[in-house]
Design a protein around this motif. Structure first.
Motif, PDB file in Angstrom:
ATOM      1  N   HIS A   7       0.827  -1.206   0.000  1.00 51.31           N
ATOM      2  CA  HIS A   7       0.000   0.000   0.000  1.00 51.31           C
ATOM      3  C   HIS A   7       0.860   1.256   0.000  1.00 51.31           C
ATOM      4  CE1 HIS A   7      -2.754   3.041   1.845  1.00 51.31           C
ATOM      5  NE2 HIS A   7      -3.592   2.491   1.000  1.00 51.31           N
ATOM      6  N   ARG A   8       1.959   1.244   0.736  1.00 47.80           N
ATOM      7  CA  ARG A   8       2.817   2.424   0.804  1.00 47.80           C
ATOM      8  C   ARG A   8       3.499   2.676  -0.536  1.00 47.80           C
ATOM      9  NH1 ARG A   8       4.872   5.454   4.822  1.00 47.80           N
ATOM     10  NH2 ARG A   8       3.930   4.065   6.367  1.00 47.80           N
ATOM     11  N   ILE A   9       4.001   1.609  -1.158  1.00 48.35           N
ATOM     12  CA  ILE A   9       4.648   1.777  -2.461  1.00 48.35           C
ATOM     13  C   ILE A   9       3.641   2.316  -3.476  1.00 48.35           C
ATOM     14  CG2 ILE A   9       5.796   0.561  -4.355  1.00 48.35           C
ATOM     15  CD1 ILE A   9       6.968  -1.335  -2.325  1.00 48.35           C
ATOM     16  N   TRP A  10       2.459   1.829  -3.397  1.00 46.58           N
ATOM     17  CA  TRP A  10       1.426   2.295  -4.344  1.00 46.58           C
ATOM     18  C   TRP A  10       1.065   3.749  -4.089  1.00 46.58           C
ATOM     19  CZ3 TRP A  10      -4.080   2.690  -2.952  1.00 46.58           C
ATOM     20  CH2 TRP A  10      -4.864   3.133  -4.028  1.00 46.58           C
ATOM     21  N   THR A  11       0.891   4.107  -2.815  1.00 41.58           N
ATOM     22  CA  THR A  11       0.529   5.492  -2.511  1.00 41.58           C
ATOM     23  C   THR A  11       1.667   6.453  -2.827  1.00 41.58           C
ATOM     24  OG1 THR A  11       1.195   5.107  -0.212  1.00 41.58           O
ATOM     25  CG2 THR A  11      -1.152   4.903  -0.744  1.00 41.58           C
ATOM     26  N   LEU A  12       2.899   5.964  -2.866  1.00 40.17           N
ATOM     27  CA  LEU A  12       4.013   6.814  -3.272  1.00 40.17           C
ATOM     28  C   LEU A  12       4.004   7.090  -4.769  1.00 40.17           C
ATOM     29  CD1 LEU A  12       6.942   5.367  -1.111  1.00 40.17           C
ATOM     30  CD2 LEU A  12       5.830   7.590  -0.863  1.00 40.17           C
ATOM     31  N   GLY A  13       3.198   6.348  -5.491  1.00 36.45           N
ATOM     32  CA  GLY A  13       3.075   6.600  -6.924  1.00 36.45           C
ATOM     33  C   GLY A  13       3.729   5.573  -7.808  1.00 36.45           C
ATOM     34  N   PHE A  14       4.279   4.498  -7.256  1.00 34.71           N
ATOM     35  CA  PHE A  14       4.970   3.485  -8.058  1.00 34.71           C
ATOM     36  C   PHE A  14       4.028   2.301  -8.269  1.00 34.71           C
ATOM     37  CE2 PHE A  14       8.119   5.898  -5.737  1.00 34.71           C
ATOM     38  CZ  PHE A  14       8.974   6.283  -6.749  1.00 34.71           C
ATOM     39  N   ALA A  15       3.077   2.493  -9.145  1.00 33.88           N
ATOM     40  CA  ALA A  15       2.057   1.466  -9.355  1.00 33.88           C
ATOM     41  C   ALA A  15       2.654   0.204  -9.951  1.00 33.88           C
ATOM     42  CB  ALA A  15       0.954   2.017 -10.253  1.00 33.88           C
ATOM     43  N   GLY A  16       3.568   0.359 -10.913  1.00 31.83           N
ATOM     44  CA  GLY A  16       4.145  -0.820 -11.545  1.00 31.83           C
ATOM     45  C   GLY A  16       4.911  -1.681 -10.570  1.00 31.83           C
ATOM     46  N   ILE A  17       5.724  -1.056  -9.735  1.00 34.92           N
ATOM     47  CA  ILE A  17       6.504  -1.826  -8.773  1.00 34.92           C
ATOM     48  C   ILE A  17       5.589  -2.381  -7.683  1.00 34.92           C
ATOM     49  CG2 ILE A  17       8.406  -1.685  -7.130  1.00 34.92           C
ATOM     50  CD1 ILE A  17       9.606   0.481  -8.847  1.00 34.92           C
TER      51      ILE A  17
END
Length: 1373
Positions: free
Chosen positions: A819-829
Motif C-alpha cells: 500500500h505504501r509503495i502504491w501510494t508513493l506513486g509506483f504502481a508498476g513496482i
C-alpha cells in the motif's frame, strides 16, 4: 589482512545535490574589471563536475561539504546539516590546492588562495549559512599578496580564521595573520610574515660548488591542532623529509624523517639522513594528535607522519617536548608502523585518527582502498594488523548478464538500459556525460547527421534509448533481398557495449578518492570526486556474507560452513544456469501456493537445472554435509541470521542533549546504500541456501517429516529477502503521472519512461532510488549521533518484512508495504511486489488498483470484482476484514457490499472509465433501494452515454423510478445523440411517454444554438416530425424559422453571403418539401417574427391588421407554400447572381429586389431565368420581351456574322444550337417559343402586342414576321389591322379579305351564337369604314383590280348582312 567489519555506504552527490538546484555566484576580483562569465568557467576538463578537492567541516553548529570544481575555478558549498540547495562561487582565477572551511563561532569562514595572488575570505552566519541573504552585507573580502604569485607554490593551510600559512618556492613559509575587529564579522587586513628555518652547517654546505637540490625545501604539508584551540604550534613537512615545528613565527624544532623504518635504536632514527626527496605536489602527510584533557596547551603534542616509499609507506609518531630555557623544543621518535601489503604501489590520499582507530585512504588505480588499524600512542599499534573496508570496485559496475546479451534487439536493449539505470551504479552526471561524448563522436563524422541527435527528449532514459545505436541501420542483401538481422543485432550490441564501457570509465573517474572526513556520528566520511561515502560497521548478515566469500579463514562456524556449501553448489552450475535456477526459485515463491512446500521444493530440485550439477560436486556436498551433526538446526540458524536485525537500543547520551529529527536527504541516501548492501548480502546467501535445502529434501525423500516446517521457513525467508532485493534494485524513476512536474536534472527523470500510469500523486522531493523514496516515506526520526547501521536496521524493522519465521501468510506489514509503495506513486513496482504474496482479498484489491493505475482497466475491474464475496454482513472473514480495512478508504467497510461498489464507481469514474463505472453501477443498484441512490442512476446513465450505448441509456431512463430524473436524462440523451451524429438511432427510439420532452429538448436547442454549428437541431427536429408523419406542423415551421434565423445572422454579422445563403436555401427547400406532402389547405406555417425582422418581413398573402390583436399579442405571420417558393426563388436568384457576377458586392446582392434581379438577368442575357423568375414573382414581363425583340432584330440585321456568346448566351444554349437555320431564324424561333410559354389569352396576348409594337417602333417599314402576323390574324386580327392603319402599313388586301369572311354566313338559318363567337355576329363598322377608305386612298396611289374587286365585294356583303339582320330583327320582335 583480516575480514572487513566495515563497508561503504555511498551516494552520488549529483543525485542528492543536483546541479539544477545549485545557486551560482561569480566572484569579482579587484584585479579584473569583470568577473568571468559562466561559459568561461569550464576549462579543458572534459568532466568539470568531477571535484579535484574536497573537505568536510563537522561542528555542532555547522556541517559543511566543500568541493573544488571546474578545473579549480569553482568552490561548491553544501550544507550537510540542512537540505538547503548548494551554492557555487566561481573565481576569476584558478585556485591553489587545499582551500579551507573553518568554524569561528558563530561563523563559517571559507578561505581560498588564487594563482594570481589573491586571498579571499567568505563569511557566513550560522545556522542559515548561504541560504540567508548574505549578499546584503559585507560577506566577502579580497587581499592581494605582496609577494609575487610566481614565488607561491602552496599548499594553503588555514589554522584558524585569522591565521593561514602558504608554502613558498624558496622553501620559506608565508604567514598571514588578521585580527577580528571587535565582535563584528570583519577582520583587519592581513599581515604578512615570512618564516624561514635557521641556517645550519652541513657537510654539503662546506663543500665548494655544491648546493641543495632545486626545490628540496618546498613545503608539501602543514598540520596544526584542530580548531578551536589556542595552540600556537604549526608543523610543516618539506620535500627533503624535514619535519619542522613553528611557534610564534620561529622554527623551534626540526627532525629528518627517514624514508624507511630503521632496525636500530631511536637515536639512529633521529640522526639518519635520506637520500631521496618527496614529490612536489602538496599532500596530506601530517596529523597532530592533541593531548589528553588536563594537559597544558602545546604540551604533550604528538605528530603522526606518513612517509611514502617506493612500495607502500610507513607511519611514524613523534612527540613534541616542552620548551627549554632558550625557547627551543625537540621532536622525539616514538614508533613506526609499516603499511599493509595491499597498499604497496598505491598512493596515499588521506589519513585521520578518530578515537583509537587510524584510517588510511589509498588511491587504488582510481578507486578507493580504505584500511584501518588500532591506534595507540603508547606503541601497541605496531602489533595490530591492518583491516580493509569493503569498498565497491570494478566488480560493482552492473552489466547485462551473458544470457541477456544474446536476446533479440528489444530485450537486450532493455537489459542494457536496466544495467545503466540500476540505483547506485552510475550517477546522473555520468550518464549525461557519456551521452554527450557519444553524441559528440557521432556529430564529428562528416556528412548529414541523424535527426535523433538533435531531438529534445523529456527524460534521460528516453534519450539514451533513442540515441545509442541510432546510426546502426538494417542492411538488405543486394543479391537475395533478405534483411540481415544478425549483423544488425551484433553491431547494435557492440554499440551498447561501447556506451556501457564509456559510462564505466567516467564512473571510475568519478570514484577517484579525495579526502577523509568525520561525520556527526563519529564514523569517517569518504569524499570522492562525485560521491559521498560513509564508512559504516557491517551487520551480521554482511559479516556472514564476507565470511562465505573469504576462503582464507581456517576456523569457521557452522553457519558459515553451511553457507559455503550452498554457495559452492550453486557456483557449480555456471553463471547462466545459476541465474535460471534463481529465477525458477523466485517463480515458485511468488506463485500462489496450491501444493505443500515440500512438493514445491521437490519441484525445484527435480528440475532440469539441478540435474546439471556435476557428480563430483554432489559427492563433495554430501561429504561436507556429513560433518554436520544437526543439518536442520544449522539451516534454521542461517535462516534466523538472515531475517534477524541487530537489536540496538537508542539511548540518548546523558551528557549531550540531542533532539530526534528525520534524516536529511544525503543521510537517507547513505542509509539506502547501506540497506541495499545488507539486503544484497542476505539475497546472495538465501538463494543458494534454498537450493541446498531443495537438494537435501530430494536426497532424503523418505524422511521428510522434519523438513516440512523448515521448508515453510525457507519460503518465508526467500519471499521477504527477495522482495526487499527487488525494491532495492528498482530505480525510483518518475512516480507514475508526475513526469510533467519533474525537473530534468533530477535522477528521478532517468526512469520516467519506465513507469506508466495516469494516476496523479505527489512525489518525494528527491527520488534517489525506490528504496530511498520508500525509506523517506516512513518518516522515522533519530538522534544526530546515531550511526547509519543502527538507523538502517530501524528502517528495516519498520518495514515488518524481516520478521520471525512463520507460515507465509500475508501479514499486516506486507499489506502496508504494498500500500505504501502504491501510494508513493509506483504502481508498476507495487503490482510486482503484490505478486510475491498469495492472492488474499487485501492483496487482490491493491493489485487491482495498481493495474488500474497502469492502464489495464479491464483486468483491474475483473480482479476487484472477484473480492466482492468478502463484503456483506453475512460473510465472516475476520483476518481478511482486518487487512481490507487497512487498504480501503474511510467510509468503505467490509460489512457493506454496496459501499464497496460505490467506492469502485468513484475510483473508475476518477479515471473516466465509463465501461467499468456502468458495470459497477448496475451491480450497486442490484443491492440497494433504487429510490435512494439517484446519484448512481446519474453515473450509470452518463457512463452509457459516454460509451455510446444509447439504447442502454434509454433502458436506464425507463428503469429509473424518478420522473424528474427521467425528463432530465431524456434531454441529455437527445443532446448527446445529436452531438455525436446519431440522428438515425435517435429517431429509431420510440420514447413512449417522453415524446414531449424530446421535442422540447430539440426545439430549445434549435432556438438557442448557433444554426451554423453542428448538429443542426432544426434538421433534427424536422426529421423527428417527418419520421412520425407530421409534415406541416413543427417540421416545416422549424426549417422555415431556421432559414429566417440564418438570414438574420448573415445580416447582423456580415457573414459570407454565398455560404449562409446556401444554408438558408437548403432550409427553405426542406420546408417546402415538407409542406408539399401535406394537403393543399394545410400547406402553410406560422412564423413568429422577431422585432429585428420588422423592417425586412416578406410579403404575405394573409395579413391580419394589428388593431385586431391585443396589446400583448404575438406578432406572427402565416406563410403559405407559394410564398415560400417565391422566397426560395428570390434567394436562389441572389446566390446565382453572386456566383456569376463577381463584380457585384455581397452587400449589394443581399439588397436586390425582385425587379432588380430580373433586370440583372436580362442584362446578362439570361432570358430563361428572367422569364421563369418573373412568372414566379408574378411580375410583368413586357420589358423582357421588348428587350428580347430588339436583340432579335439586331441579330437579323447582322445576318450570319459571328455573334459573341457572352452577349447572347441565350442563343448558344444546347437547345437553341440544336435548331436548324441561321442565327436570325433561331433567335426569332426562341422569341416565338417564349411567347407561347409565357403569353396567354388571360393577359390579352399582351406580350405578343409588345413584340409587335417593338418591331414597329424599331423599324416601321420592316416586315412583320409571318408567324406573328398569323398569330394576330388567328387571335386578334382587329389589333393587327388597327396597328397597320395607324402606322400606314399596307394591309388593305388582308383586311378586306378578313372582313369579307365576316359577311359570309348562312342567311337561311340565322342563329344565336355563343359568347366566344360574338365577334362573328358583331362587326367593327368603324374599322371597316377605315379599311374601305384606306383601300380608296391606296387605289389612287396604286390602282389594283384585286383591291377594287374586294372592296366592292365587301360593300355588297355589308349591305346584304344589314338587310338580313333587319329582317330577323323584325321576325324576333
Amino acid at each position: 589482512m583480516q575480514s572487513s567489519f566495515y563497508t561503504l555506504a555511498t551516494a552520488h552527490i549529483s543525485s542528492i545535490l543536483p546541479v539544477s538546484r545549485a545557486n551560482v555566484r561569480a566572484i569579482q576580483s579587484q584585479r579584473l574589471p569583470e568577473p568571468l562569465k559562466t561559459s568561461q568557467l569550464d576549462t579543458t576538463d572534459v568532466l568539470p563536475e568531477h571535484a579535484t578537492e574536497g573537505s568536510i567541516l563537522c561542528e555542532p553548529q555547522a556541517h559543511v561539504l566543500l568541493r573544488v570544481l571546474h578545473g579549480r575555478r569553482t568552490i561548491e558549498l553544501s550544507s550537510l546539516s540542512t537540505d538547503a540547495p548548494p551554492t557555487r562561487f566561481s573565481f576569476p582565477s584558478r585556485l591553489f590546492p587545499t582551500p579551507s572551511v573553518v568554524f569561528d563561532d558563530p561563523e563559517v569562514h571559507i578561505i581560498a588562495l588564487t594563482e594570481d595572488g589573491s586571498v579571499y575570505r567568505m563569511v557566513f552566519q550560522t545556522p542559515k549559512l548561504w541560504s540567508d541573504d548574505y549578499a546584503s552585507r559585507n560577506w566577502i573580502s579580497e587581499y592581494h599578496l605582496k609577494h609575487s604569485p610566481e614565488n607561491i607554490t602552496g599548499p594553503l593551510h588555514v589554522k584558524e580564521a585569522g591565521s593561514i600559512f602558504i608554502g613558498l618556492r624558496d622553501g620559506g613559509i608565508l604567514n598571514l595573520d588578521a585580527v577580528r575587529i571587535s565582535s563584528a564579522s570583519e577582520f583587519s587586513a592581513w599581515k604578512e610574515t615570512i618564516l624561514r628555518p635557521p641556517l645550519s652547517l652541513t657537510l654539503t654546505s662546506l663543500i665548494p660548488f655544491t648546493r641543495p637540490r632545486q626545490g628540496s625545501s618546498h613545503t608539501i604539508s602543514f598540520a596544526t591542532v584542530p580548531n578551536p584551540s589556542p595552540s600556537l604550534v604549526v608543523f610543516s613537512l618539506h620535500r627533503d623529509r624535514t619535519l619542522r615545528v613553528w611557534e610564534t613565527g620561529v622554527c623551534v624544532a626540526s627532525i629528518g624523517v627517514p624514508a624507511f623504518i630503521p632496525d636500530s635504536s631511536v637515536r639512529e632514527a633521529s640522526s639518519s639522513r635520506t637520500a631521496t626527496i618527496l614529490g612536489p605536489e602538496p599532500r596530506r602527510l601530517l596529523q597532530v594528535i592533541p593531548p589528553e584533557e588536563g594537559d597544558r596547551i602545546d604540551e604533550a603534542l604528538q605528530i603522526l607522519v606518513f612517509m611514502p616509499q617506493t612500495q607502500g609507506g610507513s607511519f611514524s609518531l613523534y612527540g613534541l617536548s616542552e620548551k627549554n630555557n632558550g625557547g627551543q623544543r625537540s621532536l622525539e621518535y616514538l614508533w613506526s608502523k609499516n603499511c599493509s601489503e595491499p597498499s604497496q604501489y598505491r598512493q596515499l590520499r588521506d589519513f585521520i585518527v578518530t578515537g583509537d582507530t587510524l584510517w588510511v585512504l589509498w588511491d587504488d588505480a582510481g578507486s578507493a582502498l580504505v584500511e584501518y588499524t588500532d591506534f595507540d600512542v603508547e606503541g601497541e599499534v605496531i602489533a595490530s594488523s591492518w583491516n580493509s573496508v569493503n569498498c565497491d570496485g570494478e566488480s560493482y559496475f552492473p552489466s547485462p548478464r551473458s544470457e541477456e546479451k544474446n536476446l533479440p534487439q528489444g530485450s537486450f536493449t532493455d537489459s542494457y538500459l536496466r544495467a545503466l539505470l540500476q540505483p547506485g551504479s552510475f550517477s546522473k552526471y555520468t550518464l549525461r556525460a557519456a551521452l554527450q561524448q557519444y553524441s559528440s563522436t557521432l556529430m564529428s563524422v562528416p556528412g548529414a547527421h541523424h535527426p535523433i541527435l538533435s531531438t529534445t527528449y523529456q527524460t534521460l532514459a528516453e534519450q539514451i534509448a533513442s540515441v545509442v545505436g541510432c546510426t546502426v541501420d538494417l542492411v538488405v542483401d543486394p543479391q537475395t533481398g533478405e534483411q540481415l538481422w544478425v549483423p544488425y543485432w551484433n553491431t547494435l550490441r557492440r554499440d551498447w557495449e561501447g556506451f556501457l564501457a564509456r559510462c564505466r570509465e567516467i564512473e571510475r573517474q568519478a570514484r577517484w578518492p579525495l579526502q577523509l572526513g568525520v561525520s556527526y556520528f563519529g564514523e569517517p566520511l569518504l569524499i570522492e570526486r562525485e560521491r559521498l561515502c560513509a564508512i559504516v560497521k557491517t551487520d551480521k548478515a554482511m559479516q556472514l556474507h564476507q565470511s562465505v566469500t573469504n576462503t582464507n579463514a581456517l576456523q569457521i562456524p557452522g553457519t558459515v560452513a553451511l553457507s559455503r556449501i550452498a554457495h559452492t553448489l550453486r557456483e557449480s552450475l555456471g553463471s547462466a544456469k545459476a541465474t535460471r535456477l534463481d529465477q525458477s526459485i523466485l517463480d515458485v515463491v511468488r506463485s500462489d501456493p496450491k501444493s505443500s512446500y515440500l512438493d514445491l521444493m521437490l519441484q525445484v530440485s527435480q528440475g532440469d537445472i539441478m540435474k546439471a550439477v556435476p557428480t563430483a560436486t554432489l559427492t563433495w556436498v554430501n561429504g561436507q554435509l556429513a560433518h554436520f551433526s544437526d543439518v536442520e538446526g544449522a539451516i534454521v540458524e542461517v535462516l534466523q541470521a538472515l531475517v534477524s536485525l541487530d537489536t540496538v537500543k537508542l539511548e540518548q547520551d546523558e551528557e549531550t542533549e540531542s533532539i530526534d529529527a528525520p534524516p536529511l536527504s544525503w543521510q537517507t541516501a547513505l542509509l539506502t546504500s547501506f540497506i541495499a548492501t545488507s539486503i544484497k548480502a542476505r539475497y546472495d546467501i538465501i538463494l543458494p541456501l534454498f537450493t541446498l535445502l531443495a537438494f537435501i529434501i530430494e536426497r532424503d525423500r523418505d524422511s521428510q517429516t522434519g523438513w516440512r516446517h523448515i521448508a515453510g521457513q525457507a519460503f518465508v525467508a526467500v519471499q521477504s529477502i527477495s522482495l526487499l532485493h527487488h525494491i532495492a534494485i528498482s530505480p525510483a524513476g518518475d512516480p507514475e503521472a508526475t513526469s510533467a512536474r519533474l525537473a530534468d536534472d533530477d535522477v528521478a527523470s532517468l526512469m520516467r519512461n519506465m513507469t506508466v500510469s495516469g494516476y496523479s500523486r505527489p512525489r518525494h522531493t528527491i527520488a534517489y532510488s525506490l528504496l530511498h523514496v520508500f525509506l523517506s516515506s516512513l518518516s522515522l526520526s533519530f538522534p544526530s549521533h546515531v550511526p547509519p547501521s543502527v538507523a538502517a536496521h530501524r528502517y528495516l524493522f519498520s518495514t515488518g518484512l524481516l520478521r520471525v519465521l512463520a507460515a507465509p501468510e500475508v501479514s499486516e506489514a506486507e499489506v502496508q508495504l504494498i500500500h505504501r509503495i502504491w501510494t508513493l506513486g509506483f504502481a508498476g513496482i507495487a503490482n510486482e511486489v503484490a505478486q510475491w504474496y498469495p492472492r488474499s482479498p487485501a492483496v487482490a484489491y491493491l493489485m487491482g488498483r495498481t493495474l488500474l493505475d497502469l492502464g489495464r482497466a479491464e483486468e483491474a475491474a475483473d480482479l476487484l470484482e472477484t473480492i466482492a464475496f468478502c463484503f456483506g454482513k453475512q460473510t465472516a472473514h475476520s483476518w481478511d476484514d482486518e487487512l481490507l480495512r487497512i487498504v480501503l478508504p474511510a467510509g468503505v467497510s467490509p460489512d457493506s457490499l454496496f459501499s464497496y461498489w460505490r467506492h469502485l464507481i468513484g475510483v473508475f469514474d476518477g479515471f473516466s472509465l465509463a465501461a467499468q463505472v456502468a458495470r459497477f453501477a448496475r451491480l450497486a443498484l442490484e443491492c440497494t433501494d433504487p429510490l435512494e441512490v439517484s446519484d448512481l442512476w446519474l453515473r450509470l446513465f452518463k457512463a452509457d452515454v459516454d460509451l455510446g450505448l444509447y439504447e442502454d441509456a434509454y433502458e436506464t431512463i425507463i428503469r429509473n423510478p424518478s420522473n424528474e430524473q427521467q425528463s432530465e436524462f431524456v434531454r441529455q440523451l437527445v443532446t448527446a445523440m445529436c452531438e455525436n451524429d446519431e440522428i438515425n438511432r435517435l429517431l429509431s427510439l420510440n420514447f413512449i411517454g417522453f415524446q414531449a420532452d424530446v421535442e422540447q429538448a430539440i426545439l430549445f436547442k434549435a432556438r438557442n444554438t448557433d444554426p451554423r454549428q453542428k448538429p443542426d437541431y432544426a434538421q433534427v427536429l424536422h426529421g423527428w416530425y417527418i419520421f412520425r408523419g407530421d409534415y406541416r406542423g413543427v417540421a416545416a415551421a422549424a426549417m422555415y424559422q431556421h432559414s429566417r434565423r440564418l438570414g438574420e445572422i448573415q445580416l447582423l454579422q456580415n457573414l459570407d453571403f454565398l455560404e449562409m445563403g446556401t444554408l438558408q436555401a437548403m432550409s427553405l427547400l426542406t420546408s417546402i418539401n415538407a409542406l408539399s406532402l401535406a394537403d393543399t389547405d394545410d400547406a402553410w406555417v406560422e412564423y413568429i417574427a422577431p422585432p429585428s425582422e420588422a423592417s425586412v418581413r416578406v410579403k404575405v398573402s394573409q395579413h391580419i391588421p394589428e388593431e385586431y390583436f391585443a396589446s400583448a399579442g404575438i406578432n406572427f405571420e402565416v406563410v403559405t407554400i407559394s410564398e415560400m417558393r417565391r422566397e426560395y426563388t428570390l434567394l436562389m436568384s441572389k446566390l446565382r447572381l453572386a456566383r456569376e457576377s463577381p463584380n457585384l458586392q455581397a452587400a449589394l446582392v443581399r439588397t436586390l429586389t425582385k425587379e432588380d434581379i430580373i433586370a440583372h438577368y436580362v442584362q446578362l442575357g439570361l432570358f430563361d431565368l428572367a422569364m421563369s423568375n418573373a412568372r414566379t414573382f408574378r411580375l410583368d414581363m413586357s420589358s423582357i420581351f421588348g428587350i428580347l425583340t430588339s436583340r432579335c432584330m439586331r441579330i437579323a440585321e447582322q445576318g450570319d456574322d459571328d455573334i459573341d456568346p457572352l452577349e447572347c448566351p441565350w442563343l448558344f444554349t444546347d437547345q437553341v444550337l440544336g435548331w436548324e437555320g441561321t442565327n436570325s431564324q433561331r433567335a426569332w424561333r426562341y422569341l416565338r417559343l417564349s411567347l407561347e410559354s409565357y403569353d396567354s389569352m388571360d393577359g390579352d396576348w399582351s406580350y405578343h402586342k409588345v413584340v409587335l409594337q417593338k418591331i414597329i417602333d424599331l423599324d416601321r417599314f420592316s416586315r412583320v414576321p409571318a408567324w406573328l402576323s398569323k398569330f394576330f390574324m388567328d387571335h386578334q386580327p382587329e389589333y393587327l389591322i388597327r396597328m397597320s392603319l395607324k402606322y400606314g402599313l399596307r394591309v388593305c388586301t388582308v383586311a378586306l379579305s378578313h372582313f369579307i369572311g365576316f359577311t359570309k354566313f348562312d342567311q337561311a338559318a340565322p342563329a344565336r351564337v355563343n359568347t366566344p363567337q360574338a365577334s362573328f355576329t358583331w362587326l367593327p363598322y368603324n374599322l371597316i369604314d377605315q379599311v374601305l377608305l384606306a383601300a380608296t386612298e391606296e387605289r389612287k396611289e396604286r390602282p389594283s383590280r384585286a383591291t377594287d374587286r374586294m372592296a366592292q365585294q365587301l360593300r355588297k356583303g355589308l349591305s346584304a348582312r344589314i338587310t338580313y339582320l333587319e329582317k330577323w330583327s323584325k321576325i324576333e320582335g
